[in-house]
Design a protein around this motif. Sequence first.
Motif, PDB file in Angstrom:
ATOM      1  N   SER A 128       0.791  -1.234   0.000  1.00  0.00           N
ATOM      2  CA  SER A 128       0.000   0.000   0.000  1.00  0.00           C
ATOM      3  C   SER A 128       0.817   1.274   0.000  1.00  0.00           C
ATOM      4  N   GLN A 131       1.213   3.461  -3.241  1.00  0.00           N
ATOM      5  CA  GLN A 131      -0.098   3.965  -3.669  1.00  0.00           C
ATOM      6  C   GLN A 131      -0.571   5.084  -2.747  1.00  0.00           C
ATOM      7  N   LYS A 135      -1.045   9.286  -3.518  1.00  0.00           N
ATOM      8  CA  LYS A 135      -2.482   9.547  -3.563  1.00  0.00           C
ATOM      9  C   LYS A 135      -2.785  11.038  -3.607  1.00  0.00           C
ATOM     10  N   TRP A 140     -12.031   9.294  -6.459  1.00  0.00           N
ATOM     11  CA  TRP A 140     -12.240   8.235  -7.443  1.00  0.00           C
ATOM     12  C   TRP A 140     -11.019   7.338  -7.587  1.00  0.00           C
ATOM     13  N   GLU A 141      -9.916   7.711  -6.949  1.00  0.00           N
ATOM     14  CA  GLU A 141      -8.741   6.849  -7.024  1.00  0.00           C
ATOM     15  C   GLU A 141      -9.004   5.540  -6.284  1.00  0.00           C
ATOM     16  N   PRO A 142      -8.493   4.424  -6.804  1.00  0.00           N
ATOM     17  CA  PRO A 142      -8.698   3.141  -6.117  1.00  0.00           C
ATOM     18  C   PRO A 142      -8.068   3.164  -4.737  1.00  0.00           C
ATOM     19  N   ARG A 143      -8.715   2.488  -3.803  1.00  0.00           N
ATOM     20  CA  ARG A 143      -8.221   2.454  -2.430  1.00  0.00           C
ATOM     21  C   ARG A 143      -7.121   1.406  -2.279  1.00  0.00           C
ATOM     22  N   SER A 144      -6.116   1.744  -1.493  1.00  0.00           N
ATOM     23  CA  SER A 144      -5.078   0.776  -1.160  1.00  0.00           C
ATOM     24  C   SER A 144      -5.635  -0.220  -0.144  1.00  0.00           C
ATOM     25  N   LYS A 148      -8.604  -0.085   2.997  1.00  0.00           N
ATOM     26  CA  LYS A 148      -9.721  -1.023   3.133  1.00  0.00           C
ATOM     27  C   LYS A 148      -9.732  -1.698   4.501  1.00  0.00           C
TER      28      LYS A 148
END
Length: 366
Positions: A128, A131, A135, A140-144, A148
């Motif tokens: 992670s 990323q 950030k 809208w960026e994908p979550r690491s 989560k």
Amino acid sequence: MAAGALTREGGEDAFRRLFRFYRQRDASDLRGVVDFSAPGGQVFRSQLSISSVSDQDAYRAGLQPVSQWKAYGLSGYPGFIFIPNPFLPGCQRHWVKQCLKLYPEKPNVCNLHLHMAPEKTTDLWGQSKEQLRRKGASKWEPRSLLEKLRWVTLGYHYNWDTKKYSANHHTPFPSDLAFLSEQVAAACGFRGFQAQAGILNYYHFDSSLGIHVDESELDHSRPLLSFSFGQSSIFLLGGLKREEVPTAMFMHSGDIMVMSGFSRLLYHAVPRVLPNPEGTALPSCLDQALSSDLPAGSVIEHSSDEDWQVCAKYLQSSRINMTIRQVLAEGQKFPEESGTNGKGQAPSEDSYHENSKAKRHKPNRV
């Protein structure tokens, strides 16, 4: 509608109604929220057991001498103690790093372990960090994977199905966190406290923690300790029944809450996470660097600049809470269990938080 004007309507209990009020994103009326940085009203100074913790042990845990702490109680809540940030400069960083880099790793248990293949949850930090560091502000960026993360359990692992702990689902409790907890408990008059179980919660601005009572521990004579880091939140502390209107209070980075005695089995919840009230990306207490000379035997470790950059990026939109419990009294054992391996299944990713359905407990009859 102001919080003070809320009454029970439509069969909804008083706690749920106030929870929903503060949960609303447009709830700008925070006048009824207790702020321990400016105590007054139902807030009073609480006495600590200064002689129970040596200055050296406080330093080793990353804490100021207990004589320098401020502690407060709340009228109507005997056994509740609020300690505004007693950490030494830079020491909060250690606990943030542990909660993100070390504690989520096996043999500890986290929500991702239960919903993803084992090979995909190895080294959550390593997977992670780049990323997170890159950030931007876009939602809208994908979550690491770290973003989560919702919960981690330590020591005796909480069974989310049975709401129990068991002897056969246990891993070693982190020694640094145990030492911190023992010093805080001793300062509050609970010498000999044993940190046996921990639940770490990871919140974002859309997260909350449902209304519940922490009653699963077999020994309720020992306190529940709560440590907060990162963004702020509103904490609701209620009564033995949900019909009792709770008191709302702010929790800021570094603040410690102790629930003991009468307050140990009260309903509580976190309806909302709030941006740092100072208006900066991170609270100023997290900007402070750690002293270069740590005392002998310190459980605090220096964080590299690289590691802290990742932690700081995470905390810009997040809050971490550690709740530490003693499960068993001295010499007490778990009752015999039949037909269970003690592990159970966990709730869906967000169900411990209020994003879906809150976990609800019924209080003990006392």
